[in-house]
Design a protein around this motif. Structure first.
Motif, PDB file in Angstrom:
ATOM      1  N   GLY A  20       0.769  -1.239   0.000  1.00 38.32           N
ATOM      2  CA  GLY A  20       0.000   0.000   0.000  1.00 38.32           C
ATOM      3  C   GLY A  20       0.796   1.283   0.000  1.00 38.32           C
ATOM      4  N   ILE A  21       2.076   1.222  -0.412  1.00 36.90           N
ATOM      5  CA  ILE A  21       2.884   2.442  -0.378  1.00 36.90           C
ATOM      6  C   ILE A  21       3.192   2.997  -1.762  1.00 36.90           C
ATOM      7  CG2 ILE A  21       3.927   1.887   1.860  1.00 36.90           C
ATOM      8  CD1 ILE A  21       6.449   1.049   0.346  1.00 36.90           C
ATOM      9  N   GLY A  22       2.696   2.336  -2.824  1.00 32.94           N
ATOM     10  CA  GLY A  22       2.861   2.901  -4.163  1.00 32.94           C
ATOM     11  C   GLY A  22       3.723   2.101  -5.122  1.00 32.94           C
ATOM     12  N   LYS A  23       4.091   0.873  -4.773  1.00 37.67           N
ATOM     13  CA  LYS A  23       4.943   0.069  -5.661  1.00 37.67           C
ATOM     14  C   LYS A  23       4.235  -0.252  -6.965  1.00 37.67           C
ATOM     15  CE  LYS A  23       5.539  -3.437  -2.913  1.00 37.67           C
ATOM     16  NZ  LYS A  23       4.506  -3.028  -1.917  1.00 37.67           N
ATOM     17  N   PHE A  24       2.964  -0.682  -6.866  1.00 38.69           N
ATOM     18  CA  PHE A  24       2.240  -1.081  -8.073  1.00 38.69           C
ATOM     19  C   PHE A  24       1.989   0.124  -8.979  1.00 38.69           C
ATOM     20  CE2 PHE A  24      -1.617  -2.029 -10.526  1.00 38.69           C
ATOM     21  CZ  PHE A  24      -1.247  -3.239 -11.111  1.00 38.69           C
ATOM     22  N   LEU A  25       1.638   1.264  -8.392  1.00 36.64           N
ATOM     23  CA  LEU A  25       1.416   2.463  -9.197  1.00 36.64           C
ATOM     24  C   LEU A  25       2.702   2.879  -9.903  1.00 36.64           C
ATOM     25  CD1 LEU A  25      -0.255   4.830 -10.185  1.00 36.64           C
ATOM     26  CD2 LEU A  25       0.157   5.971  -8.000  1.00 36.64           C
ATOM     27  N   THR A  26       3.825   2.795  -9.198  1.00 37.07           N
ATOM     28  CA  THR A  26       5.111   3.124  -9.816  1.00 37.07           C
ATOM     29  C   THR A  26       5.409   2.176 -10.976  1.00 37.07           C
ATOM     30  OG1 THR A  26       5.928   3.915  -7.678  1.00 37.07           O
ATOM     31  CG2 THR A  26       7.558   3.491  -9.379  1.00 37.07           C
ATOM     32  N   ALA A  27       5.134   0.892 -10.781  1.00 31.35           N
ATOM     33  CA  ALA A  27       5.337  -0.084 -11.861  1.00 31.35           C
ATOM     34  C   ALA A  27       4.463   0.244 -13.059  1.00 31.35           C
ATOM     35  CB  ALA A  27       5.030  -1.495 -11.345  1.00 31.35           C
ATOM     36  N   ARG A  28       3.241   0.661 -12.792  1.00 33.17           N
ATOM     37  CA  ARG A  28       2.312   0.988 -13.875  1.00 33.17           C
ATOM     38  C   ARG A  28       2.773   2.209 -14.676  1.00 33.17           C
ATOM     39  NH1 ARG A  28      -2.211  -0.208 -16.604  1.00 33.17           N
ATOM     40  NH2 ARG A  28      -3.366  -1.955 -15.791  1.00 33.17           N
ATOM     41  N   VAL A  29       3.240   3.241 -13.987  1.00 31.21           N
ATOM     42  CA  VAL A  29       3.709   4.443 -14.684  1.00 31.21           C
ATOM     43  C   VAL A  29       4.987   4.128 -15.463  1.00 31.21           C
ATOM     44  CG1 VAL A  29       4.480   6.829 -14.432  1.00 31.21           C
ATOM     45  CG2 VAL A  29       2.635   5.967 -12.985  1.00 31.21           C
ATOM     46  N   LEU A  30       5.867   3.331 -14.872  1.00 29.79           N
ATOM     47  CA  LEU A  30       7.079   2.909 -15.580  1.00 29.79           C
ATOM     48  C   LEU A  30       6.715   2.130 -16.834  1.00 29.79           C
ATOM     49  CD1 LEU A  30      10.138   2.582 -15.807  1.00 29.79           C
ATOM     50  CD2 LEU A  30       9.978   0.611 -14.260  1.00 29.79           C
ATOM     51  N   ALA A  31       5.738   1.245 -16.717  1.00 31.63           N
ATOM     52  CA  ALA A  31       5.297   0.477 -17.885  1.00 31.63           C
ATOM     53  C   ALA A  31       4.781   1.406 -18.983  1.00 31.63           C
ATOM     54  CB  ALA A  31       4.215  -0.517 -17.475  1.00 31.63           C
ATOM     55  N   ALA A  32       4.002   2.420 -18.608  1.00 36.44           N
ATOM     56  CA  ALA A  32       3.469   3.368 -19.588  1.00 36.44           C
ATOM     57  C   ALA A  32       4.602   4.094 -20.309  1.00 36.44           C
ATOM     58  CB  ALA A  32       2.543   4.367 -18.897  1.00 36.44           C
ATOM     59  N   ALA A  33       5.639   4.484 -19.555  1.00 33.78           N
ATOM     60  CA  ALA A  33       6.778   5.172 -20.167  1.00 33.78           C
ATOM     61  C   ALA A  33       7.536   4.247 -21.118  1.00 33.78           C
ATOM     62  CB  ALA A  33       7.710   5.693 -19.075  1.00 33.78           C
ATOM     63  N   LEU A  34       7.682   2.982 -20.735  1.00 28.57           N
ATOM     64  CA  LEU A  34       8.383   2.019 -21.590  1.00 28.57           C
ATOM     65  C   LEU A  34       7.620   1.739 -22.886  1.00 28.57           C
ATOM     66  CD1 LEU A  34       9.542  -0.469 -18.822  1.00 28.57           C
ATOM     67  CD2 LEU A  34      11.064   0.746 -20.386  1.00 28.57           C
ATOM     68  N   LEU A  35       6.303   1.773 -22.819  1.00 25.76           N
ATOM     69  CA  LEU A  35       5.475   1.462 -23.989  1.00 25.76           C
ATOM     70  C   LEU A  35       5.217   2.672 -24.874  1.00 25.76           C
ATOM     71  CD1 LEU A  35       2.870  -0.815 -22.158  1.00 25.76           C
ATOM     72  CD2 LEU A  35       4.682  -1.588 -23.716  1.00 25.76           C
ATOM     73  N   CYS A  36       5.384   3.872 -24.325  1.00 30.82           N
ATOM     74  CA  CYS A  36       5.071   5.101 -25.051  1.00 30.82           C
ATOM     75  C   CYS A  36       5.947   5.251 -26.294  1.00 30.82           C
ATOM     76  CB  CYS A  36       5.261   6.299 -24.111  1.00 30.82           C
ATOM     77  SG  CYS A  36       5.013   7.902 -24.901  1.00 30.82           S
ATOM     78  N   ASP A  37       5.354   5.763 -27.361  1.00 30.25           N
ATOM     79  CA  ASP A  37       6.082   5.957 -28.621  1.00 30.25           C
ATOM     80  C   ASP A  37       7.114   7.065 -28.538  1.00 30.25           C
ATOM     81  OD1 ASP A  37       4.475   3.979 -29.672  1.00 30.25           O
ATOM     82  OD2 ASP A  37       3.089   5.370 -30.653  1.00 30.25           O
ATOM     83  N   ALA A  38       6.961   7.976 -27.557  1.00 29.22           N
ATOM     84  CA  ALA A  38       7.857   9.131 -27.469  1.00 29.22           C
ATOM     85  C   ALA A  38       9.275   8.744 -27.065  1.00 29.22           C
ATOM     86  CB  ALA A  38       7.300  10.156 -26.481  1.00 29.22           C
TER      87      ALA A  38
END
Length: 216
Positions: free
Chosen positions: A40-58
């Motif tokens: 409950g301290i934000g690990k999953f949310l951090t993983a999700r945002v990292l995943a979005a950055a890795l998948l982003c076309d930019a």
């Protein structure tokens, strides 16, 4: 489940975020990461945002939010994001069938992005057979894949898995920061609730919802 793709949605963990952003910009992100820390301290949310950055076309450290990949991510339909969580009616574990399905999936070329991203939540609940199957995948990954394992601690994971991932440790949120975050969420809190939550935003929300402070 709401879908977030902005680093500023994450409460705290500034050093970890800066490190991940730097590795993204320098294209030095390891192929396998372990996010370790209390629930409950934000690990999953951090993983999700990292995943979005890795998948982003930019191809930057921040998801653009507008490209085809980001739109698919926000819609919850990105074909190159694969998530695993424990399964079962009573004793929830991650089973070998889930790992075999993962192995078949990542053997295929990415559909939309330049890579695939795999998030394994509660990786410390891998059963022994599944853990050995995952180990083989980490030892010899197929194609462009980044693995993000999430666990409360490393002790329940095979030493051989731990040796093949880069660990990012997440610490409990400081009481003032947690109190401020809860207040922004509209939760009427005091320092006692924040302290009782042990630095966990998720636990604090549960305590508030269930009257945990009054019961204590």
């Amino acid at each position: 489940m709401s879908i977030n793709m902005n680093w500023n949605e994450i409460i705290g963990h500034e050093k970890n975020i800066a490190q991940l952003q730097r590795l993204l910009l320098e294209q030095r992100l390891p192929h396998a990461l372990l996010f370790c820390g209390p629930r409950g301290i934000g690990k999953f949310l951090t993983a999700r945002v990292l995943a979005a950055a890795l998948l982003c076309d930019a191809g930057s450290a921040d998801p653009c939010g507008h490209c085809e990949s980001c739109r698919a991510y926000l819609a919850g339909t990105h074909p190159d994001l694969y998530e695993i969580e424990p399964d079962g009616k009573t004793l929830k574990t991650i089973k070998i069938d889930q790992i075999r399905t993962l192995q078949a999936e990542i053997a295929l070329a990415p559909y939309m992005s330049q890579r695939r991203v795999v998030i394994i939540d509660e990786a410390d609940k891998l059963n022994e057979v599944a853990a050995n199957g995952l180990l083989k995948t980490l030892e010899d990954p197929t194609g462009q894949v980044v693995f993000i394992l999430i666990a409360t601690g490393r002790e329940a994971l095979l030493d051989t898995i731990v040796s093949r991932v880069s660990t990012v440790s997440f610490q409990p949120l400081p009481v003032p920061q947690l109190t401020d975050a809860l207040a922004r969420r509209g939760v009427s809190v005091n320092a006692a609730l924040a302290a009782l939550a042990g630095g966990s935003f998720g636990r604090a929300l549960d305590l508030d919802k269930n009257g945990g402070l009054s019961l204590r």
